[in-house]
Design a protein around this motif. Structure first.
Motif, mmCIF file in Angstrom:
data_model
loop_
_atom_site.group_PDB
_atom_site.id
_atom_site.type_symbol
_atom_site.label_atom_id
_atom_site.label_comp_id
_atom_site.label_asym_id
_atom_site.label_seq_id
_atom_site.Cartn_x
_atom_site.Cartn_y
_atom_site.Cartn_z
ATOM 1 N N UNK A 1 53.775 47.273 -63.713
ATOM 2 C CA UNK A 1 55.086 47.545 -64.309
ATOM 3 C C UNK A 1 54.938 47.862 -65.791
ATOM 4 N N UNK A 2 55.530 48.986 -66.272
ATOM 5 C CA UNK A 2 56.381 49.933 -65.541
ATOM 6 C C UNK A 2 55.634 51.146 -64.965
ATOM 7 N N UNK A 3 54.316 51.279 -65.253
ATOM 8 C CA UNK A 3 53.548 52.423 -64.732
ATOM 9 C C UNK A 3 52.188 51.934 -64.254
ATOM 10 N N UNK A 4 51.524 52.663 -63.343
ATOM 11 C CA UNK A 4 50.175 52.258 -62.897
ATOM 12 C C UNK A 4 49.213 52.151 -64.079
ATOM 13 N N UNK B 1 49.707 46.865 -76.282
ATOM 14 C CA UNK B 1 48.451 46.329 -75.751
ATOM 15 C C UNK B 1 47.342 47.364 -75.570
ATOM 16 N N UNK B 2 47.615 48.629 -75.898
ATOM 17 C CA UNK B 2 46.591 49.677 -75.779
ATOM 18 C C UNK B 2 46.051 49.848 -74.370
ATOM 19 N N UNK B 3 46.829 49.485 -73.368
ATOM 20 C CA UNK B 3 46.412 49.671 -71.983
ATOM 21 C C UNK B 3 46.197 51.152 -71.668
ATOM 22 N N UNK B 4 45.236 51.424 -70.775
ATOM 23 C CA UNK B 4 45.055 52.763 -70.235
ATOM 24 C C UNK B 4 45.905 52.859 -68.970
ATOM 25 N N UNK B 5 46.870 53.772 -68.981
ATOM 26 C CA UNK B 5 47.854 53.852 -67.897
ATOM 27 C C UNK B 5 48.075 55.307 -67.499
ATOM 28 N N UNK B 6 48.777 55.494 -66.387
ATOM 29 C CA UNK B 6 49.231 56.831 -66.023
ATOM 30 C C UNK B 6 50.289 57.252 -67.029
ATOM 31 N N UNK B 7 50.039 58.335 -67.734
ATOM 32 C CA UNK B 7 50.926 58.761 -68.817
ATOM 33 C C UNK B 7 50.947 60.282 -68.873
ATOM 34 N N UNK B 8 51.799 60.904 -68.070
ATOM 35 C CA UNK B 8 51.860 62.360 -67.992
ATOM 36 C C UNK B 8 52.335 62.984 -69.301
ATOM 37 N N UNK C 1 39.519 46.659 -63.893
ATOM 38 C CA UNK C 1 38.270 46.505 -63.173
ATOM 39 C C UNK C 1 38.426 45.298 -62.256
ATOM 40 N N UNK C 2 37.442 45.068 -61.387
ATOM 41 C CA UNK C 2 37.498 43.908 -60.515
ATOM 42 C C UNK C 2 37.728 44.282 -59.070
ATOM 43 N N UNK C 3 38.080 43.290 -58.302
ATOM 44 C CA UNK C 3 38.241 43.489 -56.871
ATOM 45 C C UNK C 3 39.525 44.258 -56.569
ATOM 46 N N UNK C 4 39.466 45.086 -55.526
ATOM 47 C CA UNK C 4 40.654 45.790 -55.076
ATOM 48 C C UNK C 4 41.568 44.823 -54.333
ATOM 49 N N UNK C 5 42.870 45.106 -54.397
ATOM 50 C CA UNK C 5 43.837 44.280 -53.679
ATOM 51 C C UNK C 5 44.972 45.170 -53.196
ATOM 52 N N UNK C 6 46.075 44.566 -52.788
ATOM 53 C CA UNK C 6 47.163 45.359 -52.215
ATOM 54 C C UNK C 6 47.906 46.194 -53.243
ATOM 55 N N UNK C 7 47.588 46.013 -54.519
ATOM 56 C CA UNK C 7 48.201 46.848 -55.568
ATOM 57 C C UNK C 7 47.332 48.049 -55.929
ATOM 58 N N UNK C 8 46.116 48.099 -55.418
ATOM 59 C CA UNK C 8 45.187 49.172 -55.767
ATOM 60 C C UNK C 8 45.652 50.501 -55.190
ATOM 61 N N UNK C 9 45.612 51.546 -56.026
ATOM 62 C CA UNK C 9 45.955 52.900 -55.593
ATOM 63 C C UNK C 9 44.670 53.582 -55.134
ATOM 64 N N UNK C 10 44.602 53.977 -53.876
ATOM 65 C CA UNK C 10 43.415 54.653 -53.367
ATOM 66 C C UNK C 10 43.267 56.018 -54.045
ATOM 67 N N UNK C 11 42.047 56.330 -54.486
ATOM 68 C CA UNK C 11 41.811 57.611 -55.142
ATOM 69 C C UNK C 11 40.604 57.551 -56.060
ATOM 70 N N UNK C 12 40.444 58.578 -56.888
ATOM 71 C CA UNK C 12 39.299 58.669 -57.791
ATOM 72 C C UNK C 12 39.741 59.196 -59.152
ATOM 73 N N UNK C 13 38.909 58.890 -60.145
ATOM 74 C CA UNK C 13 39.131 59.404 -61.492
ATOM 75 C C UNK C 13 38.420 60.746 -61.662
ATOM 76 N N UNK C 14 38.725 61.426 -62.758
ATOM 77 C CA UNK C 14 38.086 62.692 -63.055
ATOM 78 C C UNK C 14 38.382 63.112 -64.483
#
Length: 207
Positions: free
Chosen positions: A129-132, A180-187, A136-149
């Motif tokens: 919240x409010x954006x993906x 917090x300087x988070x890396x997020x989805x930011x179009x 790092x760490x273990x995947x869980x039910x919040x993980x978005x399947x996909x890859x970086x590029x």
């Protein structure tokens, strides 16, 4: 029968020709694409170690794992503040059997070291919240399947994410406008980045 056999043979011959032509065009097209280049102008090596840094003249450091928002382990990926003194080297590994990393390749991005409290240093994107956001760490039910590029962006590159369930769609990544300087989805405001080779940045300290 001979006519049918001849017609069938002709069909397969035509199909093979069309397939070979298409493959040839595909291979030729791939060869025309320039690989991602590091700050020295060298191709980014598949599996090599790099620091991902903001493109000049932007301020700020590279990316590090940090403990945020009540986490008990530094699993949030954030941009280091200017003058912090360290950033982590990152392994960039394309999922293709190629020597170099190319724009729009699907890649794994992995910190060169990991906190002892987590089993993985590999970047993952999670619903947040409010954006993906990137963790790092273990995947869980919040993980978005996909890859970086990486994609060409003005005179440098930008980080992107390819969501597996949305073929043909990419999400640009940037620094969170919510702190917090988070890396997020930011179009709207992707971070413009460069990659600095480990061979050039050996004097940088890591965590």
């Amino acid at each position: 029968m001979p006519m049918k056999t001849t017609s069938l043979a002709f069909f397969f011959l035509a199909f093979a020709f069309a397939l070979t032509t298409a493959l040839g065009r595909s291979i030729a097209g791939a060869g025309d694409v320039e690989p991602v280049l590091d700050t020295d102008g060298n191709p980014v090596i598949n599996g090599g170690l790099y620091r991902i840094l903001p493109a000049p003249p932007a301020n700020g450091g590279g990316f590090i794992p940090l403990t945020l928002d009540g986490e008990t382990c530094p699993i949030s990926v954030v941009q280091a503040s200017p003058g912090l003194g360290f950033t982590m080297f990152i392994q960039v590994a394309s999922n293709k059997l190629v020597d170099y990393v190319y724009p729009t390749d699907s890649v794994d991005i992995i910190f060169s070291g990991r906190p002892v409290c987590t089993d993985s240093a590999k970047w993952i994107l999670k619903f947040f919240s409010p954006v993906p956001a990137v963790f790092i760490g273990e995947e869980d039910d919040r993980t978005v399947a996909g890859h970086f590029g990486f994609e060409k962006y003005e005179d440098a590159y930008k980080l992107v994410f390819f969501p597996e369930r949305l073929p043909g769609i990419t999400w640009s990544l940037g620094i969170s406008p919510f702190g917090n300087n988070r890396l997020v989805a930011n179009e709207e405001n992707p971070i413009k980045i460069v990659l600095q080779s480990f061979n050039r940045g050996k004097s940088a300290s890591t965590i």
